[in-house]
Design an enzyme around this catalytic site. Structure first.
Site, PDB file in Angstrom:
ATOM      1  CD  GLU A 264     -43.726 -47.053 -23.787  1.00  0.00           C
ATOM      2  OE1 GLU A 264     -43.018 -47.238 -24.805  1.00  0.00           O
ATOM      3  OE2 GLU A 264     -44.555 -46.139 -23.711  1.00  0.00           O
TER       4      GLU A 264
ATOM      5  CD1 TRP B 266     -51.819 -52.174 -29.799  1.00  0.00           C
ATOM      6  CD2 TRP B 266     -53.353 -51.304 -28.434  1.00  0.00           C
ATOM      7  NE1 TRP B 266     -52.812 -53.102 -29.656  1.00  0.00           N
ATOM      8  CE2 TRP B 266     -53.769 -52.600 -28.817  1.00  0.00           C
ATOM      9  CE3 TRP B 266     -54.174 -50.555 -27.582  1.00  0.00           C
ATOM     10  CZ2 TRP B 266     -54.958 -53.160 -28.368  1.00  0.00           C
ATOM     11  CZ3 TRP B 266     -55.371 -51.115 -27.140  1.00  0.00           C
ATOM     12  CH2 TRP B 266     -55.738 -52.399 -27.529  1.00  0.00           C
ATOM     13  CB  ILE B 267     -51.044 -44.166 -31.064  1.00  0.00           C
ATOM     14  CG1 ILE B 267     -50.430 -45.071 -32.137  1.00  0.00           C
ATOM     15  CG2 ILE B 267     -50.265 -42.878 -30.893  1.00  0.00           C
ATOM     16  CD1 ILE B 267     -49.072 -45.647 -31.785  1.00  0.00           C
TER      17      ILE B 267
ATOM     18  CD  GLN C  65     -48.831 -68.296  12.957  1.00  0.00           C
ATOM     19  OE1 GLN C  65     -48.655 -69.248  12.202  1.00  0.00           O
ATOM     20  NE2 GLN C  65     -48.587 -68.368  14.264  1.00  0.00           N
TER      21      GLN C  65
ATOM     22  CB  THR D 278     -43.265 -57.995 -24.287  1.00  0.00           C
ATOM     23  OG1 THR D 278     -42.140 -58.454 -25.067  1.00  0.00           O
ATOM     24  CG2 THR D 278     -44.343 -57.467 -25.225  1.00  0.00           C
TER      25      THR D 278
ATOM     26  NE  ARG E 257     -38.577 -49.948 -23.604  1.00  0.00           N
ATOM     27  CZ  ARG E 257     -37.890 -50.347 -24.667  1.00  0.00           C
ATOM     28  NH1 ARG E 257     -36.580 -50.090 -24.737  1.00  0.00           N
ATOM     29  NH2 ARG E 257     -38.476 -51.002 -25.649  1.00  0.00           N
TER      30      ARG E 257
ATOM     31  NE  ARG F 206     -46.604 -44.719 -15.491  1.00  0.00           N
ATOM     32  CZ  ARG F 206     -46.565 -45.374 -16.631  1.00  0.00           C
ATOM     33  NH1 ARG F 206     -46.151 -44.786 -17.737  1.00  0.00           N
ATOM     34  NH2 ARG F 206     -46.963 -46.629 -16.697  1.00  0.00           N
TER      35      ARG F 206
END
Length: 415
Positions: A391, A180-181, A304, A393, A268, A107
């Site tokens: 996107e 972080w690309i 249960q 925190t 987002r 995704r």
């Protein structure tokens, strides 16, 4: 003891979402929307599920699936024209949750490609930029990335250090680093956001369309990861990257941070739906497991405590889908009002929280077997640690909501 049927209980339902659908979610979606979701599910079942454990263990992103995603029409599927499918926000959301049921890395690829890189060009680009890149990106023939986050500027992009200097002849020269690309080492084109010199013309932060074969552009893969292992994240280095004047995204909508933030909200939005796919897959895994495993002479599903946990998980998943549906229909204009940053933050914050707790609970219910790659929940939980962080925190979304509630911006510390 009754033997499990050949059809897993998790799938033995009239709802396309399976047994977890306690509240008639199926009835919220049209036949066409459900067909879109089922087509994506078919690709995930055929190409992803048989291989994802190996890809995750070996930290491999399967580039061979990219053309298949293009054929399926999910790359930039919510965009109109230029070879894009032009589907609704809700259809895109349903596709996202099916993709993330397979793996968050899958995704994420679609999100970076479509909601970030393609959206930036579609929203802010020139006709030349759109025609050059969007058809190839929609077909999976070209890959894009989105360079906003920096080593020292994660949640605070206004403090980015990457610069773009315009020379007398009109060329732009970019210098700086991004971290972080997603997809950067695979990308053919990068959307890079940089600080421009301010000569009173309001330029500020601007975006640039950067072919990755431009001299001075370098992407290094970040390998040492405990999360998103079947995905690619990189650090980008820009050393005197020279671009023509036409490389800048020209639209007024791209001036300042509102340009990248519009794209971030698209990403987002996809996460709001996507993480529900990971939660649903974790629930399905543990429902079928507890129905099939016997301890102390009884199926685990008959205890249960097991049923209480399954019930809480299913209720939380239903609420998550209802929240995503509300935002999606508003985004599509079916419901009144407009989608606000606080609305997006509400969905991203709570659905990520819900999904990570469900995947952790499911892992615990699997016992020792839950730490193996044979079962998906711990892989989902590890991935969701990243999804919860990127996107925006939790804290960024809490402050976005808090600003709406109080009218006071609290992103900077008080003295």
């Amino acid at each position: 003891m009754t033997s499990p049927t050949s059809t897993p209980r998790s799938q033995d339902s009239d709802s396309f979402l399976g047994a977890v659908d306690l509240t008639g979610l199926d009835g919220l979606f049209s036949a066409e929307e459900k067909q879109t979701a089922l087509k994506v599910r078919g690709l995930v079942d055929e190409l992803i599920r048989p291989n994802i454990a190996r890809w995750y263990e070996e930290a491999v992103f399967p580039t061979e699936i990219i053309p298949e995603l293009g054929k399926l029409g999910v790359l930039g599927m919510h965009l109109d024209g230029y070879g894009c499918a032009g589907r609704s926000a809700v259809e895109y959301g349903l596709a996202a949750q099916e993709l993330e049921a397979g793996d968050s890395g899958l995704r994420t690829f679609v999100s970076v490609q479509g909601s970030l890189a393609m959206s930036a060009i579609h929203k802010h680009g020139s006709e030349e930029q759109k025609n050059q890149w969007l058809p190839a990106m929609a077909a999976g023939e070209a890959i894009g990335c989105f360079g906003l986050t920096e080593p020292t500027a994660g949640s605070d992009p206004a403090s980015m250090l990457t610069t773009a200097r315009q020379e007398p002849g009109g060329d732009w020269v970019l210098n700086g680093s991004k971290r972080w690309i997603g997809l950067a080492s695979l990308a053919d084109v990068a959307i890079i956001w940089a600080q421009t010199e301010d000569h009173g013309n309001g330029r500020g932060v601007r975006g640039f369309v950067v072919p990755t074969d431009t001299p001075g552009f370098r992407a290094e893969v970040i390998n040492a990861k405990l999360s998103m292992r079947a995905s690619v994240q990189c650090e980008i280095h820009l050393e005197d990257v020279r671009l023509p004047e036409s490389a800048m995204l020209p639209a007024d909508s791209a001036v300042g941070l509102k340009g990248p933030f519009q794209c971030l909200n698209e990403a987002r939005y996809g996460i709001i739906w996507g993480v529900m796919g990971a939660a649903r897959d974790s629930f399905n895994t543990v429902l079928d497991y507890t129905l099939g495993r016997t301890q102390f002479g009884h199926r685990l599903a008959g205890f249960q405590l097991t049923q209480a946990k399954l019930a809480d998980m299913a209720v939380a998943i239903n609420k998550g889908y209802l929240l995503a549906h509300q935002i999606g229909r508003t985004k599509d204009g079916v419901l009144p009002g407009t989608v606000t940053p606080a609305m997006i933050s509400t969905g991203k914050l709570d659905n990520c929280r819900v999904a990570i707790e469900i995947s952790r609970e499911a892992r615990e219910m699997l016992g020792g077997n839950g730490i193996t790659l044979e079962h998906s929940p711990l892989r989902h939980a590890n991935n969701l640690e990243s999804v919860r962080t990127y996107e925006g925190t939790d804290e960024v979304h809490q402050l976005t909501i808090g600003r709406t509630l109080t009218g006071i911006g609290a992103f900077t510390p008080t003295a």
